[in-house]
Motif scaffolding. Sequence first.
Motif: not given
Lengths: 364, 364, 364
Positions: C249-263
């Motif tokens: 969860v931390g490695f994939i989900v949180v990282a993708l959610v947290g970085g959504a704006a920059e992506m």
Amino acid sequence: MLSSLLKEIRHNPLLWLLVFVPVVFAAETLAPDAPTLLFLLSILAIVPLAALLSHATESVAAKTGDAVGGLLNATLGNLTELVIALAALRAGQYVLVKASIAGAIVANTLFMLGASFLLGGLKHRVQEYSRVGARFQAALLFLATIALLIPSALAEKERASAAVMQTLSLGLAVLLIVTYGLGLLFSLKTHRELFGSAEHAEAGEAPWPLGLALGTLAGVTVLVALVSEIFVESVQEAAEAFGMSPAFVGFIVVALVGGAAEMASAFSGARKNRLDLSVGIALGSAAQIALFVAPVLVLLSYFMGPAPMALDFWPGAVSMMLIATLTATLVTNSGRSAWFVGILLLMVYLIFAMTLYVLPPQVS
Amino acid sequence: MLSSLLKEIRHNPLLWLLVFVPVVFAAETLAPDAPTLLFLLSILAIVPLAALLSHATESVAAKTGDAVGGLLNATLGNLTELVIALAALRAGQYVLVKASIAGAIVANTLFMLGASFLLGGLKHRVQEYSRVGARFQAALLFLATIALLIPSALAEKERASAAVMQTLSLGLAVLLIVTYGLGLLFSLKTHRELFGSAEHAEAGEAPWPLGLALGTLAGVTVLVALVSEIFVESVQEAAEAFGMSPAFVGFIVVALVGGAAEMASAFSGARKNRLDLSVGIALGSAAQIALFVAPVLVLLSYFMGPAPMALDFWPGAVSMMLIATLTATLVTNSGRSAWFVGILLLMVYLIFAMTLYVLPPQVS
Amino acid sequence: MLSSLLKEIRHNPLLWLLVFVPVVFAAETLAPDAPTLLFLLSILAIVPLAALLSHATESVAAKTGDAVGGLLNATLGNLTELVIALAALRAGQYVLVKASIAGAIVANTLFMLGASFLLGGLKHRVQEYSRVGARFQAALLFLATIALLIPSALAEKERASAAVMQTLSLGLAVLLIVTYGLGLLFSLKTHRELFGSAEHAEAGEAPWPLGLALGTLAGVTVLVALVSEIFVESVQEAAEAFGMSPAFVGFIVVALVGGAAEMASAFSGARKNRLDLSVGIALGSAAQIALFVAPVLVLLSYFMGPAPMALDFWPGAVSMMLIATLTATLVTNSGRSAWFVGILLLMVYLIFAMTLYVLPPQVS
């Protein structure tokens, strides 16, 4: 001869430290039971001797012409490291020997390169250097380090016996020395123009006459050997007094002390915006440790040490050497530097040192 | 058809070895209990068959036009490796299979590249090749190898169970084959001009007529399969006679034998100062092993092997593959080479071989 | 203020998701025992909040001038990741915190870069970007990641005690923050022109007035913190329901959610053939996680967490971070990309995710 030496001292402030050479011998006679004092004095004495050795080697090289001179430079360039390591070898302190080999490679690629980038970058905004030359030398260094580390890296994973490691180390030492010989043929004979070793001697420093240079070379080598003996004898107890492990002393202290003379040249080159020179010294010297100093020590351990020495570095040293040479390869790839790149390299070196200090490796 | 073949033999002296094909079949009937003899004869027979296979593939490719031809070249380029590995797979010799996959990647990136640089460098002073193309192909190779190795690298650290490794290997095989398919679309369709595969056929060698080429392709594949069976049956006992482990045989012997034809092309390119060709063959073939041969073997193990085969390489193989592809990536980065770069690559390969010989991996 | 917001929403379709912010708070009151629902709703709510936060930061930066604005952008660029991690830190979920740090670095270097190359490559045949800039930033990222990982990598091999790791982590955090401060001095003051941060604001999006921007910044940060708390509370049970480990969860989900704006910014840049922008965001953001977010979390754990948090990543995470940054360094080295390079990067990311899902790390 003395007047030449005095003139040299005025040029190079490092040489004032020569006063510690007699001091350390006196201290050994007067206070043989003060290892911490002897340790510090011997370090202070080795630094200027290394600088003298370096200048003498270059002077002989300049007098004897390109081929022989290049050979001398290439062989004696890391003479200080070799002599210190030999003293440790004779005393059977193999952890110290291996740590000083690993530390010299890491110090050259991270500390020497980083401090050159920082010192140069504080004076010059962005420094450019020959990408072609740097990439070529970085590729050689990377391959040399890989060759040195393969047996350690694999043995760690396969849990090799001591006898197998000894066989591997002997075979490896022979292969590395053959490679080194071919490398000399390459850099001194067939592809000399790719390596700007002629530029090594600084403009301001006139070479010494041959007699003085040869005499200095012989005399100073003996002095380094004698001081190294005091250093190695005192290091264990002194290290304990400072809370340092033998691995830390070899990795950080011996490596920085042994390379002091080359660092002075590299830093001076960086300040003069001649980063090609600095990068060449740093990468070349590291490659020489891997291809020449390390295998020579293995071979000499059969004659001079209490037992044959295997080239099995502890796991942390393997990681640090691989990271350091990979970093140097990637960083020199751009052909540009600025002060912050130097800061980052120095920071990685500092984190290595901190980790090694807090977490001494479990080696025998 | 025979006259074409005879003409071909006069061109390519390797093909005289074809005489060992009947010899190995005769020996198997006459001396089925001489594994060392059968092992040596089968190696001597596979080398010319691989060369024929390679030329037949190129001939078919030249006749069928760019898209289909490229597909054939890309799929059948490592046919020899695949057929040998299949024979080992059917016999359940999974250590041999995995070692031959790992060995093929390492042999392509270190031995083939190194010997090309050395052979080319002995004739030409400094050789330059397209940095842009080499970097692009090296990036593809690096990513392909990383993708192949992630599960092994992580499983080693996390001590995965066999069942988990099997699940991972199956998922990985599917992902790798999808990637390979997309890679074919990329290199044959959308970005064909980035890959100079048309240059693969040498000027001097006229392509065969389609009938001859297809017939050779089919017939020689059957011959390779039959000889491979003799090879795999004899390898274990023969390896013991030579003091070699199955891992060593797969990693060094099978990889060099299987890649002999491609090596001949790469070396010939280097001598003609066409290093782009040599680098392209070496990097492209290694990437194909990682993206196509390895996953196909995993999938086929479900149908042809005694049990499903997982893609878990032993720790030493993981290190060697990572080091080899990283080295190839860094070395081809400069776009220049000279003979000593070749020496260094070969030396790393030699140290790999020495380590593997002295220290056989603990695998089942 | 509301009309500005509505206009913004019309511009950025992501912002329609803002409707999930009240929904998640309502759901927490009405259905506190439905962790899976709360988990999904909180993810949907964080994504648009992160986009607002990103735009507000840029608006404040645009109004306050270069030096202060750059500082704000650099410090608040990963604010979402930081706020989520702080919620996990307060709850003592250290595996989640460390996994989200590792995951953010890997997601930036593999997923963000790969998807940018793929999306850009599908529209533009071959995309070129400044090699000089990319190499410089990649070197900084590589060194930053190395610095972050040394203690974990060495501790793994030397089996360090928890107390030693804590000491090391504290020292490391201080060194990393000092490096980060010097990096700000470098990128905002002495060598500003090397970093094209002024281009960050897109042409189509006019900056908000200062009052609105500051208000949004404060208000949205509070909202993110509140939603993060619901997210962290529900994550453990929800993860179990989906068969995911906290590390996944931390490695994939949180990282993708947290970085959504920059992506979103990076992908939009790639479609507009401005890959310099995409590469800069991806590499710069990853470096910021290593040099700023990670050490800040260690320091804050002394005040906000139930116990001090050490920076010891599990072995698999160390390998994945090293591979990811090395890959990014090598791939951006060529200064060219096409869609298949993106596919390969995404495939490596997918294999990481698959391995982590099937083989959860043994961490406490």
